[in-house]
Design a protein around this motif. Structure first.
Motif, mmCIF file in Angstrom:
data_model
loop_
_atom_site.group_PDB
_atom_site.id
_atom_site.type_symbol
_atom_site.label_atom_id
_atom_site.label_comp_id
_atom_site.label_asym_id
_atom_site.label_seq_id
_atom_site.Cartn_x
_atom_site.Cartn_y
_atom_site.Cartn_z
ATOM 1 N N LEU A 149 -1.655 9.480 9.842
ATOM 2 C CA LEU A 149 -3.058 9.646 9.459
ATOM 3 C C LEU A 149 -3.527 11.076 9.705
ATOM 4 C CD1 LEU A 149 -5.826 8.434 8.641
ATOM 5 C CD2 LEU A 149 -6.165 7.948 11.063
ATOM 6 N N ALA A 150 -3.218 11.609 10.881
ATOM 7 C CA ALA A 150 -3.629 12.979 11.209
ATOM 8 C C ALA A 150 -2.970 13.983 10.268
ATOM 9 C CB ALA A 150 -3.280 13.292 12.658
ATOM 10 N N SER A 162 -7.963 6.792 16.992
ATOM 11 C CA SER A 162 -7.339 7.563 15.914
ATOM 12 C C SER A 162 -8.081 8.867 15.636
ATOM 13 C CB SER A 162 -7.251 6.728 14.643
ATOM 14 O OG SER A 162 -8.539 6.366 14.212
ATOM 15 N N ASP A 163 -9.405 8.842 15.680
ATOM 16 C CA ASP A 163 -10.132 10.070 15.361
ATOM 17 C C ASP A 163 -9.968 11.146 16.425
ATOM 18 O OD1 ASP A 163 -11.484 7.913 16.499
ATOM 19 O OD2 ASP A 163 -13.432 8.843 16.266
ATOM 20 N N GLU A 164 -9.588 10.755 17.645
ATOM 21 C CA GLU A 164 -9.358 11.757 18.688
ATOM 22 C C GLU A 164 -8.120 12.601 18.362
ATOM 23 O OE1 GLU A 164 -8.778 11.959 23.535
ATOM 24 O OE2 GLU A 164 -9.548 10.133 22.613
ATOM 25 N N TYR A 165 -7.038 11.950 17.919
ATOM 26 C CA TYR A 165 -5.839 12.709 17.569
ATOM 27 C C TYR A 165 -6.050 13.504 16.281
ATOM 28 C CZ TYR A 165 -1.003 14.027 16.962
ATOM 29 O OH TYR A 165 0.147 14.759 16.815
ATOM 30 N N CYS A 166 -6.786 12.939 15.334
ATOM 31 C CA CYS A 166 -7.080 13.660 14.087
ATOM 32 C C CYS A 166 -7.876 14.926 14.373
ATOM 33 C CB CYS A 166 -7.837 12.770 13.121
ATOM 34 S SG CYS A 166 -6.850 11.438 12.440
ATOM 35 N N ASN A 207 4.841 1.905 16.751
ATOM 36 C CA ASN A 207 4.328 1.873 15.386
ATOM 37 C C ASN A 207 2.904 2.390 15.310
ATOM 38 O OD1 ASN A 207 6.666 0.915 14.191
ATOM 39 N ND2 ASN A 207 6.146 -1.213 14.614
ATOM 40 N N ARG A 208 2.091 2.102 16.321
ATOM 41 C CA ARG A 208 0.727 2.628 16.336
ATOM 42 C C ARG A 208 0.742 4.146 16.443
ATOM 43 N NH1 ARG A 208 -3.628 4.108 19.378
ATOM 44 N NH2 ARG A 208 -5.614 3.431 18.506
ATOM 45 N N MET A 265 0.835 -1.182 0.000
ATOM 46 C CA MET A 265 0.000 0.000 0.000
ATOM 47 C C MET A 265 0.882 1.248 0.000
ATOM 48 S SD MET A 265 -2.967 0.831 2.689
ATOM 49 C CE MET A 265 -2.927 2.435 3.408
ATOM 50 N N VAL A 266 0.669 2.116 -0.945
ATOM 51 C CA VAL A 266 1.442 3.349 -1.059
ATOM 52 C C VAL A 266 0.606 4.492 -0.496
ATOM 53 C CG1 VAL A 266 2.526 4.946 -2.660
ATOM 54 C CG2 VAL A 266 2.637 2.502 -3.088
ATOM 55 N N ILE A 267 1.203 5.233 0.407
ATOM 56 C CA ILE A 267 0.523 6.381 1.001
ATOM 57 C C ILE A 267 0.980 7.625 0.265
ATOM 58 C CG2 ILE A 267 0.229 7.721 3.089
ATOM 59 C CD1 ILE A 267 0.806 5.098 4.613
ATOM 60 N N ILE A 268 0.035 8.338 -0.307
ATOM 61 C CA ILE A 268 0.363 9.510 -1.112
ATOM 62 C C ILE A 268 0.102 10.772 -0.303
ATOM 63 C CG2 ILE A 268 -0.220 10.787 -3.189
ATOM 64 C CD1 ILE A 268 -1.036 8.125 -4.440
#
Length: 125
Positions: free
Chosen positions: A69-70, A97-101, A61-62, A1-4
């Motif tokens: 992601l954020a 994850s959505d809390e940090y985002c 890593n998490r 998976m490539v993250i752009i």
């Protein structure tokens, strides 16, 4: 998976990290410390660190995944031409994850813009 990422390159050299730590501005929170500095280039440079104090490899890593992601979600709202290093803190591993985002969207971007304005104002004087 490539993250752009749209207009971001990855910081890899230790000297870039050290110069950012020494000469850049920083923003602290419960979850992370964000170091910011202008780089004078038409793109951003982004780095992540998560030390052993965070926890084992799974936690580190998490934390890095959450930070990535954020950053991806907030990249469009950030100014172009800055270096950013985000250092993870221990509480980051214990949240969703959505809390940090949402933290980055509400407070992180505003604080980064303030820090950049202060550093530009300091250069003009």
């Amino acid at each position: 998976m490539v993250i752009i990422m749209l207009y971001t390159q990855i910081l890899k050299d230790n000297r870039n990290f050290l110069s950012l730590y020494n000469k850049g501005r920083y923003i602290t929170s419960k979850y992370s410390v964000i170091y910011v500095r202008t780089n004078g280039k038409p793109y951003n440079r982004f780095g992540i660190t998560a030390g052993k104090k965070i926890g084992n490899a799974v936690c580190r890593n998490r934390a890095k995944r959450l930070i990535r992601l954020a950053y991806r979600e907030c990249e469009i709202d950030l100014p172009v031409g800055i270096d950013i290093v985000i250092v993870a803190r221990k509480p980051l591993c214990e949240i969703k994850s959505d809390e940090y985002c949402s933290y980055m969207k509400k407070y992180g971007i505003k604080e980064i813009n303030k820090a950049i304005e202060k550093s530009i104002g300091k250069l003009k004087k």
